[in-house]
Design a protein around this motif. Structure first.
Motif, mmCIF file in Angstrom:
data_model
loop_
_atom_site.group_PDB
_atom_site.id
_atom_site.type_symbol
_atom_site.label_atom_id
_atom_site.label_comp_id
_atom_site.label_asym_id
_atom_site.label_seq_id
_atom_site.Cartn_x
_atom_site.Cartn_y
_atom_site.Cartn_z
ATOM 1 N N UNK A 1 0.988 -1.163 -0.032
ATOM 2 C CA UNK A 1 -0.135 -0.029 -0.016
ATOM 3 C C UNK A 1 0.948 1.209 0.067
ATOM 4 N N UNK A 2 1.936 1.219 0.768
ATOM 5 C CA UNK A 2 2.773 2.476 0.882
ATOM 6 C C UNK A 2 3.602 2.556 -0.293
ATOM 7 N N UNK A 3 4.063 1.461 -0.652
ATOM 8 C CA UNK A 3 4.918 1.243 -2.031
ATOM 9 C C UNK A 3 4.080 1.933 -3.080
ATOM 10 N N UNK B 1 11.144 9.770 -4.236
ATOM 11 C CA UNK B 1 10.909 8.418 -3.717
ATOM 12 C C UNK B 1 11.628 8.304 -2.165
ATOM 13 N N UNK B 2 12.709 9.143 -2.127
ATOM 14 C CA UNK B 2 13.345 9.230 -0.800
ATOM 15 C C UNK B 2 12.942 10.310 -0.025
ATOM 16 N N UNK B 3 11.920 11.205 -0.391
ATOM 17 C CA UNK B 3 11.716 12.439 0.197
ATOM 18 C C UNK B 3 10.976 11.972 1.566
ATOM 19 N N UNK C 1 13.233 -1.693 4.451
ATOM 20 C CA UNK C 1 14.291 -0.744 3.942
ATOM 21 C C UNK C 1 14.942 -1.382 2.668
ATOM 22 N N UNK C 2 15.231 -2.604 2.677
ATOM 23 C CA UNK C 2 15.808 -3.455 1.531
ATOM 24 C C UNK C 2 14.663 -3.362 0.356
ATOM 25 N N UNK C 3 13.457 -3.691 0.659
ATOM 26 C CA UNK C 3 12.295 -3.758 -0.406
ATOM 27 C C UNK C 3 12.291 -2.212 -0.762
ATOM 28 N N UNK C 4 12.333 -1.246 -0.061
ATOM 29 C CA UNK C 4 12.151 0.224 -0.455
ATOM 30 C C UNK C 4 13.440 0.572 -1.521
ATOM 31 N N UNK C 5 14.493 -0.135 -1.393
ATOM 32 C CA UNK C 5 15.641 0.131 -2.164
ATOM 33 C C UNK C 5 15.475 -0.441 -3.406
#
Length: 292
Positions: free
Chosen positions: A84-86, A223-225, A264-268
């Motif tokens: 959902x957040x992705x 994406x990183x904001x 965090x790994x998934x977000x990268x």
């Protein structure tokens, strides 16, 4: 002539092992510094497979016990599944890319090809906005968006992108367009093309490296904001990935390090994927813009 050149060749031969040794030393130092730069990322990846209670007790990059529970627990630890957040971050990033590519390229074409009064002054003022930190702008922006009733929506994060808000990308594209031959514009003008047709059919196809560079940087920065999204998004249902990751540090009054590192790994992953997909154009865009 032959007798003169032979001693030179023989004199040069002893120097080759020394130059080879220096080359190996340089490569070894580069590899060493590369490992130092990558160590935090490798430690994050390794820690995502460790139990939370041993993450800070095992300094080794190789976990003694590999487990995938951190990924399954982290995916469902918050109010919504992590996808959902992705998706929230992806929507904002895609709209930001579209807005930056469209409006920044239009502004760049105007500065590079169109003559209008006080052009140099407006260009200097535009460049001056790059030096303004976000902490100076966030308060008046919040007041403005609050009066427009845009708080807790994606509009404060997206609408400025459709107004050529990022001066860095305008400058990047201006430098690239200035390097394109003006003869192309003159030939198109002889065929009856106006500024918009020249922009759409001639300039933009040739600006693909600059557009790709802008798209990659826009995606990564959006994406990183964390700061802007934390200020303008107050509903947990609208949280993006950076704000959602912060929620792991508040769950049950303690930090869930294992699920946090796993997500965090998934977000990268999207960042690496987007960067690798546009790496060829990114290199060309930076190189040609710098040369011109």
């Amino acid at each position: 002539m032959t007798s003169e050149t032979l001693p030179r060749v023989r004199a040069d031969r002893p120097g080759r092992p020394a130059s080879t040794g220096r080359g190996l030393l340089k490569h070894a130092l580069i590899i060493l510094f590369g490992f130092v730069m990558l160590y935090p990322l490798l430690w994050l990846l390794s820690s995502s497979f460790k139990p939370s209670e041993v993450i800070f007790r095992e300094p080794s990059l190789l976990p003694s016990k590999v487990q995938f529970d951190n990924y399954t627990d982290g995916w469902t630890a918050l109010a919504h599944p992590f996808e959902h957040y992705l998706m929230n971050s992806a929507v904002i990033a895609v709209l930001a890319i579209i807005g930056n590519l469209l409006t920044c390229s239009l502004a760049a074409y105007a500065f590079a090809r169109v003559e209008f009064p006080l052009k140099k002054l407006w260009f200097a003022l535009m460049l001056g906005t790059i030096m303004l930190p976000i902490h100076v702008l966030i308060v008046p922006q919040y007041v403005l968006f609050s009066k427009l009733d845009w708080i807790n929506t994606i509009l404060p994060l997206v609408v400025p992108k459709f107004l050529a808000h990022d001066a860095f990308f305008v400058f990047l594209m201006v430098q690239f367009i200035r390097g394109l031959p003006r003869e192309l514009d003159e030939a198109a003008r002889l065929d009856g093309c106006g500024h918009f047709r020249i922009y759409a059919r001639i300039v933009m196809p040739l600006c693909l490296p600059a557009l790709a560079t802008s798209a990659v940087f826009t995606f990564i920065w959006t994406w990183n904001d964390f700061f802007s999204q934390l200020i303008f998004l107050t509903d947990p249902d609208k949280y993006t990935v950076p704000v959602a990751l912060r929620s792991f540090m508040d769950a049950q009054g303690q930090t869930s390090w294992g699920p946090l590192f796993a997500m965090s790994v998934v977000a990268l992953v999207p960042i690496f994927g987007f960067f690798l997909a546009g790496q060829r154009y990114l290199t060309r865009g930076i190189a040609t813009t710098g040369l011109k």
